[in-house]
Design a protein around this motif. Structure first.
Motif, PDB file in Angstrom:
ATOM      1  N   HIS A  56     109.884   5.399  46.711  1.00  0.00           N
ATOM      2  CA  HIS A  56     108.530   5.629  47.228  1.00  0.00           C
ATOM      3  C   HIS A  56     107.736   6.600  46.367  1.00  0.00           C
ATOM      4  O   HIS A  56     106.512   6.546  46.326  1.00  0.00           O
ATOM      5  N   ASP A  94     103.400  -6.854  45.006  1.00  0.00           N
ATOM      6  CA  ASP A  94     102.948  -6.773  46.387  1.00  0.00           C
ATOM      7  C   ASP A  94     103.541  -7.958  47.141  1.00  0.00           C
ATOM      8  O   ASP A  94     103.427  -9.090  46.692  1.00  0.00           O
ATOM      9  N   ASP A  99     107.483  -3.842  52.955  1.00  0.00           N
ATOM     10  CA  ASP A  99     106.658  -2.742  52.449  1.00  0.00           C
ATOM     11  C   ASP A  99     107.387  -1.991  51.333  1.00  0.00           C
ATOM     12  O   ASP A  99     106.877  -1.009  50.814  1.00  0.00           O
ATOM     13  N   THR A 101     107.712  -1.821  48.277  1.00  0.00           N
ATOM     14  CA  THR A 101     107.102  -2.289  47.032  1.00  0.00           C
ATOM     15  C   THR A 101     106.268  -1.173  46.402  1.00  0.00           C
ATOM     16  O   THR A 101     105.871  -0.225  47.098  1.00  0.00           O
ATOM     17  N   HIS A 104     102.977  -0.409  48.145  1.00  0.00           N
ATOM     18  CA  HIS A 104     102.959   0.369  49.382  1.00  0.00           C
ATOM     19  C   HIS A 104     103.572   1.748  49.201  1.00  0.00           C
ATOM     20  O   HIS A 104     104.033   2.372  50.158  1.00  0.00           O
ATOM     21  N   SER A 105     103.638   2.232  47.989  1.00  0.00           N
ATOM     22  CA  SER A 105     104.263   3.536  47.756  1.00  0.00           C
ATOM     23  C   SER A 105     103.297   4.414  46.968  1.00  0.00           C
ATOM     24  O   SER A 105     102.143   4.047  46.771  1.00  0.00           O
ATOM     25  N   GLY A 108     101.056   2.678  44.431  1.00  0.00           N
ATOM     26  CA  GLY A 108      99.861   2.010  44.958  1.00  0.00           C
ATOM     27  C   GLY A 108      99.336   0.877  44.086  1.00  0.00           C
ATOM     28  O   GLY A 108      98.148   0.559  44.133  1.00  0.00           O
TER      29      GLY A 108
END
Ligand code: GLC
Length: 402
Positions: A56, A94, A99, A101, A104-105, A108
């Motif tokens: 993340h 994406d 999520d 990916t 989503h971390s 962005g």
């Protein structure tokens, strides 16, 4: 659109692949941040909850896909295959199905969308590596434990992501599966999956790692020609690691890498040469340097590589020959001085030219021996010097003594 005959080397969809011989492999992901290769999660027994924050937080600020594409093209590579998801399960694209990916971390971004754009803009063919093995997905081992429902869920996830990769990034040249060891082709419903891939990307070339043969074989870290009539590609690292490993200093020399490319080409295969970018997205300088050296060689000698087909002549004290159409290329990785003797060539040679200087070389041919004379005493090329033998008609050779 032309007819696709899966796995048949005469099929039109495979011709660019057979002509190309040289591509770039890229192993890059959240694991790059740990700097110990792409298997680090498994090798060091990282629990998912501990690995997730690493993924993340990963934010590759120096990712310039157009630079990657430029370096691949300058090296003479005709296609690029990048890890869209490796065994750790973290997606560089994406996905509507998870999520987990880069989109989503902290990062962005849809890194594969940016790469795809750069490849398409630069005219470099793009392939996605996609790992079927998934250490993050809770259902990965369901099938192994006999939980059919869980396995179905996992297949839906895998097939769904493959669909996304084939739908959202424009034209894809290669689907490069990996990590399918836990199940067989049936277990992965590979035929169904690959039929979907071909429906979405009619001209795509698919490797053999979804546990069905598809278009080509993938010997790893070694050169092994498949039987005649079957396409193949050796994938190989420049040091000993796929993903960035800060402690790995065992870089192969440009000469060694060029010799491998020539050997693979001579045997009718491709070389997918790996780069493991640093966590921030920059290529390690050692990799960039080698790509430049190979590129310099390819600019002079690329005609011995592109379009080559399996060469009937596989012997020579000088190194390795390749065959392109009516020409035989003697790639001298070992320079023999002003005179070079070549055995086994049956067809009459019309002309011999040293590519480095464009100089015509005097020669004499008698039965199964050919003498090239008046060559420079020292190798004209620092890596491998190439002599083109122009032959009338398809080159024929004598059978070697046993
Ligand atoms: C292996 C490894 C993997 C690497 C790949 C490249 O299957 O698991 O880390 O991506 O080979 O061929």
């Amino acid at each position: 659109m032309s007819e696709v005959r899966v796995g048949d080397v005469t099929s039109p969809h495979l011709q660019w692949f057979l002509d190309a011989h040289f591509g770039m492999f890229i192993h890059w992901g959240a694991y790059s941040a740990l700097e110990r290769g792409e298997w680090v999660m498994n090798r060091e027994r990282w629990p998912i909850e501990e690995y997730e924050p690493i993924a993340h937080a990963w934010n590759p600020e120096r990712f310039r896909p157009d630079e990657w594409v430029g370096m691949a093209k300058d090296a003479g590579m005709k296609y690029l295959v990048c890890t869209s998801k490796h065994h750790d399960g973290f997606c560089l694209f994406d996905s509507k199905l998870t999520d987990y990916t880069t989109a989503h971390s902290a990062c962005g971004r849809d890194l594969m969308a940016e790469l795809a754009e750069a490849c398409h803009a630069g005219g470099l063919k793009l392939g996605f590596y996609y790992s079927l093995k998934d250490w993050h997905h809770p259902d990965y081992e369901c099938g192994h434990r006999g939980d059919a429902e869980g396995h179905e869920r996992f297949l839906e996830y895998i097939h769904g992501q493959v669909r996304e990769l084939c739908s959202n990034y424009g034209e894809l040249a290669v689907m490069w599966y990996d990590g399918g060891g836990l199940y067989d082709g049936e277990g992965w419903k590979a035929d169904e999956m690959n039929a979907m891939v071909r429906e979405l990307q009619p001209e795509i070339v698919i490797n053999n790692r979804s546990r069905v043969p598809e278009d080509y074989d993938t010997p790893e870290q070694h050169v092994a020609a498949s039987a005649a009539g079957r396409a193949w590609e050796t994938c190989m690292t420049m040091n000993g690691s796929w993903g960035w490993h800060a402690g790995d200093r065992a870089w192969k020399s440009a000469s060694e890498l060029i010799a491998t490319l020539v050997r693979v080409t001579s045997l009718g295969g491709n070389l997918l040469l790996n780069v493991g970018p640093r966590p921030d997205g920059a290529f390690p300088p050692e990799a960039a340097e080698r790509l430049e050296q190979i590129g310099a060689w390819m600019r002079v000698n690329g005609e011995a590589i592109y379009g080559a087909r399996r060469c009937p002549l596989q012997w020579g004290g000088f190194g390795q020959p390749t065959m392109v159409g009516d020409a035989l290329y003697l790639v001298a990785t070992k320079w023999l001085g002003s005179e070079m003797t070549v055995g086994m060539i049956k067809s009459p040679v019309a002309r011999a030219v040293l590519l480095d200087t464009d100089q015509e070389i005097a020669f004499e041919q008698a039965e199964d021996r050919l003498w090239l004379r008046g060559l420079p005493e020292l190798p004209p090329n620092p890596y491998a010097s190439v002599i083109r033998l122009e032959i009338e008609g398809e080159p024929e050779v004598y059978r070697p003594w046993l």
